[in-house]
Design an enzyme around this catalytic site. Structure first.
Site, PDB file in Angstrom:
ATOM      1  N   THR A  94       0.855  -1.196   0.000  1.00 15.52           N
ATOM      2  CA  THR A  94       0.000   0.000   0.000  1.00 15.52           C
ATOM      3  C   THR A  94       0.885   1.238   0.000  1.00 15.52           C
ATOM      4  OG1 THR A  94      -1.676  -1.172   1.299  1.00 15.52           O
ATOM      5  CG2 THR A  94      -1.861   1.223   1.175  1.00 15.52           C
ATOM      6  N   LYS A 169      -7.165   1.925  -2.943  1.00 13.84           N
ATOM      7  CA  LYS A 169      -6.779   1.306  -1.658  1.00 13.84           C
ATOM      8  C   LYS A 169      -6.765   2.346  -0.532  1.00 13.84           C
ATOM      9  CE  LYS A 169      -5.024  -1.368   1.420  1.00 13.84           C
ATOM     10  NZ  LYS A 169      -5.944  -2.216   2.182  1.00 13.84           N
ATOM     11  N   LYS A 237       0.027   5.250   8.417  1.00  8.34           N
ATOM     12  CA  LYS A 237       0.636   5.602   7.117  1.00  8.34           C
ATOM     13  C   LYS A 237      -0.447   5.784   6.043  1.00  8.34           C
ATOM     14  CE  LYS A 237       1.697   2.060   4.845  1.00  8.34           C
ATOM     15  NZ  LYS A 237       1.088   1.108   3.921  1.00  8.34           N
TER      16      LYS A 237
HETATM   17  N1  NDP Z   1      -1.309  -6.484   7.523  1.00  6.20           N
HETATM   18  C1  NDP Z   1      -2.432  -6.202   6.834  1.00  6.20           C
HETATM   19  O1  NDP Z   1      -3.547  -6.516   7.287  1.00  6.20           O
HETATM   20  C2  NDP Z   1      -2.384  -5.539   5.517  1.00  6.20           C
HETATM   21  C3  NDP Z   1      -1.280  -4.838   5.083  1.00  6.20           C
HETATM   22  N2  NDP Z   1      -1.311  -4.224   3.858  1.00  6.20           N
HETATM   23  C4  NDP Z   1      -0.153  -3.494   3.361  1.00  6.20           C
HETATM   24  O2  NDP Z   1       0.781  -4.477   2.934  1.00  6.20           O
HETATM   25  C5  NDP Z   1       2.121  -4.034   3.186  1.00  6.20           C
HETATM   26  C6  NDP Z   1       2.826  -5.041   4.086  1.00  6.20           C
HETATM   27  O3  NDP Z   1       2.094  -5.122   5.281  1.00  6.20           O
HETATM   28  P1  NDP Z   1       2.484  -6.177   6.439  1.00  6.20           P
HETATM   29  O4  NDP Z   1       2.911  -7.459   5.843  1.00  6.20           O
HETATM   30  O5  NDP Z   1       1.372  -6.139   7.395  1.00  6.20           O
HETATM   31  O6  NDP Z   1       3.729  -5.428   7.070  1.00  6.20           O
HETATM   32  P2  NDP Z   1       4.951  -5.989   7.954  1.00  6.20           P
HETATM   33  O7  NDP Z   1       5.388  -4.823   8.762  1.00  6.20           O
HETATM   34  O8  NDP Z   1       4.565  -7.247   8.630  1.00  6.20           O
HETATM   35  O9  NDP Z   1       6.066  -6.331   6.853  1.00  6.20           O
HETATM   36  C7  NDP Z   1       6.729  -5.316   6.167  1.00  6.20           C
HETATM   37  C8  NDP Z   1       7.697  -5.894   5.166  1.00  6.20           C
HETATM   38  O10 NDP Z   1       8.412  -4.815   4.538  1.00  6.20           O
HETATM   39  C9  NDP Z   1       9.814  -5.049   4.701  1.00  6.20           C
HETATM   40  N3  NDP Z   1      10.550  -3.780   4.749  1.00  6.20           N
HETATM   41  C10 NDP Z   1      10.327  -2.731   5.572  1.00  6.20           C
HETATM   42  N4  NDP Z   1      11.191  -1.728   5.312  1.00  6.20           N
HETATM   43  C11 NDP Z   1      11.990  -2.165   4.311  1.00  6.20           C
HETATM   44  C12 NDP Z   1      13.071  -1.589   3.597  1.00  6.20           C
HETATM   45  N5  NDP Z   1      13.506  -0.356   3.848  1.00  6.20           N
HETATM   46  N6  NDP Z   1      13.654  -2.338   2.636  1.00  6.20           N
HETATM   47  C13 NDP Z   1      13.223  -3.577   2.353  1.00  6.20           C
HETATM   48  N7  NDP Z   1      12.205  -4.190   2.991  1.00  6.20           N
HETATM   49  C14 NDP Z   1      11.588  -3.476   3.963  1.00  6.20           C
HETATM   50  C15 NDP Z   1       9.935  -5.846   5.974  1.00  6.20           C
HETATM   51  O11 NDP Z   1      11.203  -6.487   6.034  1.00  6.20           O
HETATM   52  P3  NDP Z   1      11.840  -6.942   7.451  1.00  6.20           P
HETATM   53  O12 NDP Z   1      11.251  -8.291   7.747  1.00  6.20           O
HETATM   54  O13 NDP Z   1      13.300  -6.979   7.210  1.00  6.20           O
HETATM   55  O14 NDP Z   1      11.447  -5.903   8.466  1.00  6.20           O
HETATM   56  C16 NDP Z   1       8.768  -6.799   5.798  1.00  6.20           C
HETATM   57  O15 NDP Z   1       9.083  -7.829   4.901  1.00  6.20           O
HETATM   58  C17 NDP Z   1       1.980  -2.627   3.786  1.00  6.20           C
HETATM   59  O16 NDP Z   1       2.074  -1.698   2.743  1.00  6.20           O
HETATM   60  C18 NDP Z   1       0.574  -2.636   4.378  1.00  6.20           C
HETATM   61  O17 NDP Z   1       0.031  -1.361   4.479  1.00  6.20           O
HETATM   62  C19 NDP Z   1      -2.383  -4.330   3.010  1.00  6.20           C
HETATM   63  C20 NDP Z   1      -3.480  -5.031   3.383  1.00  6.20           C
HETATM   64  C21 NDP Z   1      -3.594  -5.646   4.688  1.00  6.20           C
HETATM   65  O1  SSN Z   2      -4.569  -2.488   4.563  1.00  2.00           O
HETATM   66  C1  SSN Z   2      -5.091  -3.266   5.376  1.00  2.00           C
HETATM   67  C2  SSN Z   2      -6.480  -3.628   5.254  1.00  2.00           C
HETATM   68  C3  SSN Z   2      -6.947  -4.514   6.340  1.00  2.00           C
HETATM   69  C4  SSN Z   2      -8.315  -5.044   6.002  1.00  2.00           C
HETATM   70  O2  SSN Z   2      -8.829  -4.814   4.883  1.00  2.00           O
HETATM   71  O3  SSN Z   2      -8.884  -5.724   6.879  1.00  2.00           O
END
Ligand code: NDP
Ligand code: SSN
Length: 290
Positions: A94, A169, A237
């Protein structure tokens, strides 16, 4: 089909595992490389850098935390751009439309193909292949990625030009974040005014504003339990990026602005890594001004 996967956080880990479970060959990379090991147990290969993953696979999916992470993985040394010529890149993180456009332009300039594809749905829908995919960009790459999207999600939308997926989104999450704040206020008001908040959940569920989020998060919020499915720092964010979209389009968004302040307050209280429903704690804290 061999696909690459960059970013094994809460979402990326569930999504890559799902692809492996459904017969995809997946090469994974994560900034913290140790997180790749669990995926190897499910049959994944490891790529040492984003560039090596892209080189090996016809297209590569990314699921990264925020705009700065999304840009870093593409533009930094050993990044996606190094081997993107003739390859596809599908960013499901996102981010805002501007970040997505920068990535798209750079990839196209190097002879690659770009699709943004952020998702609605959280950890459990990611595990169950029930996400909603909001794609935009290269239509041929969308068609190529559809078999993967069909595993990851229950419905995919193709929304046209790059930026439209990101905007859709952000609008969805802006509404969700505002609703979560109204819900938290309501739970607190019910409790403080002598009502049983569990009964409030039952009443809400039977009426016109019944919804999946109240149903899923309500019971855990009443137990002060905020194990992260969608981390609060990411919801904040998204509010910030949605408010910037409102600025660009001269849309007054007082409700989203207030919700953003509550998420910022929650972050300042150290709640950023908990689930976004932990914003509830900011409403429970005693108001020292009265
Ligand atoms: N969780 C949710 O319910 C949802 C999340 N999203 C979106 O999906 C994305 C991921 O979310 P989520 O999995 O929850 O987040 P997490 O915080 O669990 O994971 C983040 C990921 O990004 C990596 N990362 C962070 N900073 C860097 C960097 N500078 N360089 C390279 N890799 C980096 C992390 O690596 P490392 O392991 O090394 O920290 C990790 O793999 C976000 O944009 C979020 O807004 C969308 C829908 C639902
Ligand atoms: O970006 C996160 C969305 C979480 C949700 O749709 O439940």
């Amino acid at each position: 089909m061999e696909v690459g996967f960059l970013g094994l956080g809460i979402m990326g880990k569930a999504m890559a595992t799902n692809l492996l479970r459904h017969g995809f060959k997946v090469t994974v990379w994560n900034r913290t490389l140790s997180k790749c090991e669990e995926l190897v147990q499910h049959g994944a290969s490891i790529g040492e850098t984003p560039a090596t993953v892209v080189k090996k696979c016809k297209y590569t999916i990314a699921m990264l935390s925020d705009p700065s992470a999304a840009l870093s993985v593409v533009f930094d040394k050993d990044g996606v751009l190094d081997h993107i010529n003739g390859k596809g890149y599908v960013d499901m993180s996102t981010v805002d439309a501007d970040t997505s456009s920068k990535i798209s332009e750079a990839i196209k300039a190097k002879g690659g193909y770009f699709l943004e594809a952020p998702v609605s749905g959280s950890k459990k829908p990611a595990e169950d292949g029930q996400l909603v995919i909001l794609a935009a960009g290269d239509k041929a790459l969308y068609d190529e990625a559809l078999p993967a999207f069909d595993i990851l999600g229950k419905k995919s939308f193709f929304l046209g030009d790059v930026g439209n997926g990101a905007k859709m989104k952000l609008v969805v999450n802006m509404i969700m974040g505002s609703m979560m704040n109204a819900f938290s206020e309501g739970l607190t008001l019910a409790e403080r005014s002598g009502l049983n908040p569990a009964t409030l959940l039952d009443v809400l569920d039977l009426g016109a504003i019944s919804n999946g989020m109240f149903k899923l998060k309500g019971p855990t919020m009443l137990q002060n339990s905020y194990s992260p499915a969608f981390p609060l720092k990411h919801q904040q964010k998204d509010m910030r990026l949605a408010l910037a979209l409102g600025d660009e389009n001269a849309v007054s968004m007082p409700i989203a602005a207030a919700a953003n302040e509550a998420f910022k307050k929650a972050r300042s209280l150290g709640l950023g890594d908990l689930d976004f429903s932990a914003v509830h704690e900011t409403y429970k804290a005693p108001d020292r001004s009265s």
